[in-house]
Scaffold this active site. Structure first.
Site, PDB file in Angstrom:
ATOM      1  N   CYS A  42      31.035  38.514  43.694  1.00 16.20           N
ATOM      2  CA  CYS A  42      29.957  37.726  43.085  1.00 16.20           C
ATOM      3  C   CYS A  42      28.429  38.316  42.710  1.00 16.20           C
ATOM      4  O   CYS A  42      28.086  38.462  43.750  1.00 16.20           O
ATOM      5  CB  CYS A  42      29.838  36.432  43.900  1.00 16.20           C
ATOM      6  SG  CYS A  42      28.364  35.211  43.295  1.00 16.20           S
ATOM      7  N   TYR A 173      28.460  35.334  31.028  1.00 16.10           N
ATOM      8  CA  TYR A 173      29.282  34.124  31.246  1.00 16.10           C
ATOM      9  C   TYR A 173      29.313  33.365  29.932  1.00 16.10           C
ATOM     10  O   TYR A 173      30.351  32.807  29.678  1.00 16.10           O
ATOM     11  CB  TYR A 173      28.930  33.313  32.296  1.00 16.10           C
ATOM     12  CG  TYR A 173      29.094  34.004  33.841  1.00 16.10           C
ATOM     13  CD1 TYR A 173      30.257  33.608  34.461  1.00 16.10           C
ATOM     14  CD2 TYR A 173      28.307  34.848  34.359  1.00 16.10           C
ATOM     15  CE1 TYR A 173      30.352  34.268  35.854  1.00 16.10           C
ATOM     16  CE2 TYR A 173      28.651  35.477  35.604  1.00 16.10           C
ATOM     17  CZ  TYR A 173      29.543  35.194  36.345  1.00 16.10           C
ATOM     18  OH  TYR A 173      29.888  35.894  37.349  1.00 16.10           O
TER      19      TYR A 173
END
Length: 334
Positions: A42, A173
């Site tokens: 992450c 994203y």
């Protein structure tokens, strides 16, 4: 500007307790009381790993590492013996969120800081976690810790970081999870316009703000580090590779080769996460073998621009033995 149909919108309603030197929110800074929970895959968690290491907080703030995959319920501690975190005694990170908020019904995210005595999450507010490490944990910074958030530069750090967050950190994203062509096209255009802007900004300066590493560099680098391995293909950010942008590629290598950055990233777990968890984008769950990572270790030439990586401070020491990334998962294996 209104929202484009099909645009990805990030959930930002985090558990947001603040751990402070004076304990004004009920969570005082205390050695060994809290556990930072991360996943190496992450980018938001990677920020906290880098800052914790640069500031030397390992002896007072322990770290639990989740595995690279999760389902809709939770990240899990499947890398640990018995798939249970040895300090918190849980398998599902969700358990710590539910101790904080019974019936917790939002996403279980990393990074998160857990109060060890109660087993409850204090905060999952990633923007504030690193800022509080830098400003509230100063009594426990190592000798020689750098100032990653210098007061005279904070406004500029936040201004630059705002552009980077919107168009790059979250921009990849917005490309990958767009559900309409128009939303993807807009996100793609903004991403590469901002990368071109960064290419120009960094052409004659070694770091984003000032002449030392700051919070702004940490925030940008974790996205750049994943760009060619994941975002360029998986998220359709494919105008070019990072390795084809000479300035940004050299900047990213400079930081990668700086203690505290490259020694925190696990390229294998990163690819496993994105390509196996995002089944709407990759139903086969096949993880690509590339890219070649050997370029990360090549000379970057950025020292010629001047600057002092740690300012008046010093590099961090060796990585804690329990936190070393396996060589097979790093650029050293290339």
């Amino acid at each position: 500007m209104g929202q484009t149909a099909g645009e990805f919108v990030r959930e930002t309603k985090y558990l947001d307790g603040r751990i402070t030197a004076d304990g004004r929110d009920g969570w005082p800074v205390q050695p060994d009381r809290y556990r930072l929970v991360v996943a190496r895959a992450c980018p938001w968690a990677n920020r906290t790993m880098i800052v914790r290491r640069l500031l030397g907080l390992e002896p007072v703030l322990s770290m639990g590492i989740c595995g690279p995959e999760h389902d809709a319920r939770s990240w899990t501690f499947d890398l640990d013996p018995g798939e249970v975190d040895p300090v918190l005694g849980i398998h599902w990170l969700r358990e710590a969120f539910e101790k904080a908020v019974p019936g917790y019904d939002r996403g279980v995210t990393v990074p998160a800081i857990v109060d060890i005595p109660s087993g409850a999450v204090v905060t999952a507010d990633f923007p504030h976690i690193t800022l509080d490490m830098e400003q509230e944990w100063t009594a426990y910074h190592r000798p020689g810790a750098p100032d990653l958030y210098p007061a005279p530069l904070r406004d500029e750090i936040e201004e630059v970081s705002g552009h980077v967050y919107r168009d790059v950190n979250n921009g990849v994203y917005r490309c990958g999870f767009a559900s309409s062509q128009a939303a993807y096209d807009e996100a793609y255009a903004r991403l590469f316009a901002r990368l071109d802007w960064l290419e120009q900004r960094l052409a004659d300066r070694r770091y984003l703000v000032g002449d030392t590493i700051t919070e702004a560099d940490v925030r940008l680098w974790t996205t750049l580090a994943r760009f060619d391995a994941v975002y360029q293909g998986h998220f359709k950010c494919n105008r070019n590779k990072l390795a084809e942008m000479p300035v940004l590629w050299a900047y990213a290598r400079d930081l990668f080769q700086t203690p505290g950055f490259g020694d925190t990233i696990d390229f294998v777990q990163t690819k496993q996460h994105y390509y196996r968890v995002h089944t709407s984008l990759n139903p086969s769950k096949i993880v690509p073998d590339g890219p070649d990572l050997s370029g990360w270790l090549t000379p970057h030439g950025r020292a010629a621009l001047g600057g002092r990586p740690f300012g008046d401070g010093t590099p961090p020491g060796p990585v804690q033995p329990t936190e070393v990334v396996p060589v097979a998962n790093t650029a050293l294996a290339a």
